[in-house]
Design an enzyme around this catalytic site. Structure first.
Site, short mmCIF file in Angstrom:
data_model
loop_
_atom_site.label_atom_id
_atom_site.label_comp_id
_atom_site.label_asym_id
_atom_site.label_seq_id
_atom_site.Cartn_x
_atom_site.Cartn_y
_atom_site.Cartn_z
CG ASP A 49 -66.88 -36.83 -2.23
OD1 ASP A 49 -65.80 -37.42 -1.43
OD2 ASP A 49 -66.95 -37.08 -3.27
CE1 TYR A 54 -66.34 -37.84 -9.36
CE2 TYR A 54 -67.10 -36.26 -7.48
CZ TYR A 54 -66.85 -37.66 -8.12
OH TYR A 54 -66.76 -38.64 -7.16
CE LYS A 79 -63.91 -38.70 -4.40
NZ LYS A 79 -64.76 -37.62 -4.59
CG HIS A 112 -61.10 -40.44 -8.46
ND1 HIS A 112 -61.76 -39.36 -8.89
CD2 HIS A 112 -62.19 -41.19 -8.11
CE1 HIS A 112 -62.96 -39.51 -8.91
NE2 HIS A 112 -63.37 -40.56 -8.36
#
Length: 285
Positions: A49, A54, A79, A112
């Site tokens: 994930d 990120y 996401k 997200h």
């Protein structure tokens, strides 16, 4: 690179399946992500994930490409970044995600955050755009993250497209049952982020007592609690020993009373670790 434990799969509302236990790379520095994901795959994780926010999708792709695993043997979630909600931005960003991951098709792609505090309506149009990625075959499934009950009700009513999952904060100190219940009512599976409350539940006396009764650690008991309730979880650790510990949760089950006792630790909003989706308004530059 054999898998030593059979991780249960959950069938989603579009008849695809998702491993119930995965590995999260939130806050894993990009320069350490490839090595960290490689170690997770060696432990046996097959669901990774990540997210555009990120900043480590490309490194996840490097680890997957060098893993020796067949494409059908691993599952990847990413996401949509909060800055990419406009339809053309979402399309461009999705192309970039596939390129960074080195994939022709992603297993699951999520919005997200709804960002309704920024724009009360945009997330509905964003969701319509997300459906294009399934229609053209580049996403097997689409879903949402941090969507409240009202957000879910609205996108389903206005688009007719039901998310496959809703990834929300859930842990023993914040069971989030209103949103969890609304998700399940729509046939949406629940993914629990921050499943051990960023470690804050690990010193809990109740969880410690139950862990001792099963000869397991508090982290293992907490993750098993999620699994027994039907949540999809993806704990994050950069320690191979902790990765292995978090993976070793399928040789015991909690009793109905133990599950209820852990759920009884709920602190409501005081237990929330992350932002409230109704007010969260962060949009990166």
């Amino acid at each position: 690179m054999p898998t030593t434990t059979a991780v249960p799969s959950i069938e989603l509302n579009n008849q695809t399946t998702i491993p119930q236990l995965g590995f999260g790379v939130f806050q894993v520095p990009p320069e350490q992500t490839a090595d960290t994901v490689t170690k997770a795959l060696e432990v046996g994780y097959r669901h990774i994930d990540t997210a555009q926010m990120y900043g480590n999708e490309q490194e996840v792709g490097v680890a997957l490409a060098s893993s020796g695993l067949a494409r059908e043997d691993y599952y990847v979630t990413s996401k949509l970044n909060n800055s990419n909600h406009a339809p053309d931005d979402a399309r461009r960003a999705f192309d970039e995600t596939l390129a960074k991951l080195g994939l022709e098709q992603i297993d699951l792609f999520l919005i997200h955050w709804p960002l309704s505090a920024v724009d009360a309506d945009q997330y509905v149009e964003t969701w319509r755009t997300m459906a294009e990625f399934v229609a053209d075959g580049r996403a097997r499934s689409i879903g949402v993250s941090n969507f409240q009950a009202s957000h879910l009700d609205r996108i389903v009513a206005e688009t007719g497209v039901v998310p496959a999952v809703n990834q929300i904060e859930v842990h023993p100190y914040f069971i989030n049952d209103d949103v969890r219940g609304a998700s399940l009512r729509h046939g949406i599976e629940v993914e629990a982020w921050s499943p051990i409350a960023q470690g804050n539940v690990l010193g809990d006396e109740t969880i410690g007592r139950i862990a001792a009764a099963h000869d397991k650690t508090p982290a293992q008991v907490t993750l098993r609690w999620h699994v027994d309730r039907g949540d999809i979880v993806f704990p994050k650790s950069m320690s191979p020993e902790r990765m292995a510990e978090n993976f070793d949760i399928f040789d015991f089950e909690l009793t109905t009373d133990e599950i209820a006792e852990i759920a009884g630790l709920d602190r409501g909003e005081e237990g929330r670790q992350g932002p409230n989706p109704d007010t969260f308004d962060y949009v990166p530059d």
